[in-house]
Write an enzyme that holds these catalytic residues in place. Sequence first.
Site, short mmCIF file in Angstrom:
data_model
loop_
_atom_site.label_atom_id
_atom_site.label_comp_id
_atom_site.label_asym_id
_atom_site.label_seq_id
_atom_site.Cartn_x
_atom_site.Cartn_y
_atom_site.Cartn_z
N GLU A 259 -14.06 -1.38 -9.59
CA GLU A 259 -14.87 -0.60 -10.86
C GLU A 259 -15.56 0.71 -10.04
OE1 GLU A 259 -17.21 -2.77 -13.48
OE2 GLU A 259 -15.69 -4.47 -13.23
N PHE B 30 -14.37 -5.32 -10.00
CA PHE B 30 -13.06 -5.56 -9.48
C PHE B 30 -12.58 -4.14 -9.69
CE2 PHE B 30 -8.23 -6.49 -9.54
CZ PHE B 30 -8.41 -7.20 -8.36
N TYR C 109 0.72 -1.16 0.01
CA TYR C 109 0.07 0.16 0.02
C TYR C 109 1.01 1.37 0.11
CZ TYR C 109 -3.90 -3.07 1.19
OH TYR C 109 -4.84 -3.93 1.11
N SER D 122 -12.95 -3.99 0.35
CA SER D 122 -14.02 -3.51 -0.86
C SER D 122 -15.30 -3.39 -0.43
CB SER D 122 -13.45 -3.66 -2.22
OG SER D 122 -12.18 -3.25 -2.31
N PRO D 123 -15.98 -3.10 0.82
CA PRO D 123 -17.52 -3.30 0.82
C PRO D 123 -18.27 -2.57 0.23
CG PRO D 123 -16.48 -2.29 2.87
CD PRO D 123 -15.24 -2.67 1.88
#
Length: 307
Positions: free
Chosen positions: A225, A223, A54, A217-218
Site C-alpha cells: 500500500e 500489502f 520480477y 517490503s521493510p
Amino acid sequence: MTMKRLQIGTSGLSASEISLGCMRIAGMAPDAVDTLLKTSWEAGINFYDHADIYGGGKSEEVFTASVKRLGLQRSELLLQSKCGIRSGFFDFSKEHILTSVDKILTRLDTDYLDILLLHRPDALVEPEEVAEAFETLKQSGKVLHFGVSNHNPSQIELLQASLPMKLEANQLQFSITNTGMVDHGLNVNMEIERSNDRDGGILNYCRLKKITVQAWSPFQHGFFEGTFLGNPKFPKLNEVLEAMAGEFGVTPTTLAIAWILRHPAKIQPIVGTTSPERVKQVALASEVALTRPQWYEIYRAAGNTLP
C-alpha cells in the site's frame, strides 16, 4: 563503513546483513542500474535477491548486464532467486522447478545460484517431487542451498520431511507496520485481535530451526500500500522516527532498518529501493544499535499496544 555479516541458516554463506532486492530494476536505464549496484556494493552489500517473475525475468537480465559493466566478480556475489509463481497459479512441480532454474541461470549468466527459494506455498505441492528437483539441482551444482518464502511452520515441516537437505531461509513480510510475527507473542492468551496467531509462530520456529528470516517490503504498510515513511497515516510513528533519527544522526530510513536488525532473530531485510541515496541510508543501519526501550517506543508509535 563495514557492513556486518550474517550466516544464512546453517549454510556457511557469509551474507551482508542487508540485501538489495532487485524486483524493481527491470525498467531502469543502464546507467541508473549501474549507480544503484555500485552504491550497494561499495556500501558492503554482497547479497542480491531475485525472482523469476520480477519484470517477467527482465530484472535478472538487467542485473547481469550491470554486473558485467561494473566488472564485479561472480565469486564475490551471493545470488538468490525464487520460483513457483505462474500466471494464475502456483507450481512446485519437479518439471517447473528445474525449468525455472535453468532459465534463471541463463538470465543471470551464472553456473549456479547460492540460494533458491520456493516463492509462495503451492496447495498442490508434492514434497517428494520437490525433493527430486532439489536433489537434481544440488547434484548438478546448479543450486548450492535452498529455502522458502511466505511459508508457515507446518508447510516447512511437510517439505523438510522429504528433503535430503536443510531449508536455510524463509522470506516473510515484516516491517514496523507489519508486525504480525511478534504481535501475538506479546499478547498471549488474550481475547483481542492482536492475540491471534496467524502464522503458526513462524518467527520462533525459524529461530529454533536456524532458518534465516528475510524481511521483504521493510518500508511498506499493508500489502504493497506504500511506504509508511513520511506518510500522514502514521503521524506518531514518523514523529518518533524523526526525533530518534536526529539523536543518532541518521534518517528515518536508516532507523526503520535498524529496528528490524535489532531483533535477536538476526532478520535479514530485503530492501527493494531503486534509489542510491536510500541504499546509503539503509547501509548505515548496520552501525545503529537501538536499545530495548527505543525498539519498543518505535513499536508502540506504529499503533501497537502492549498488554
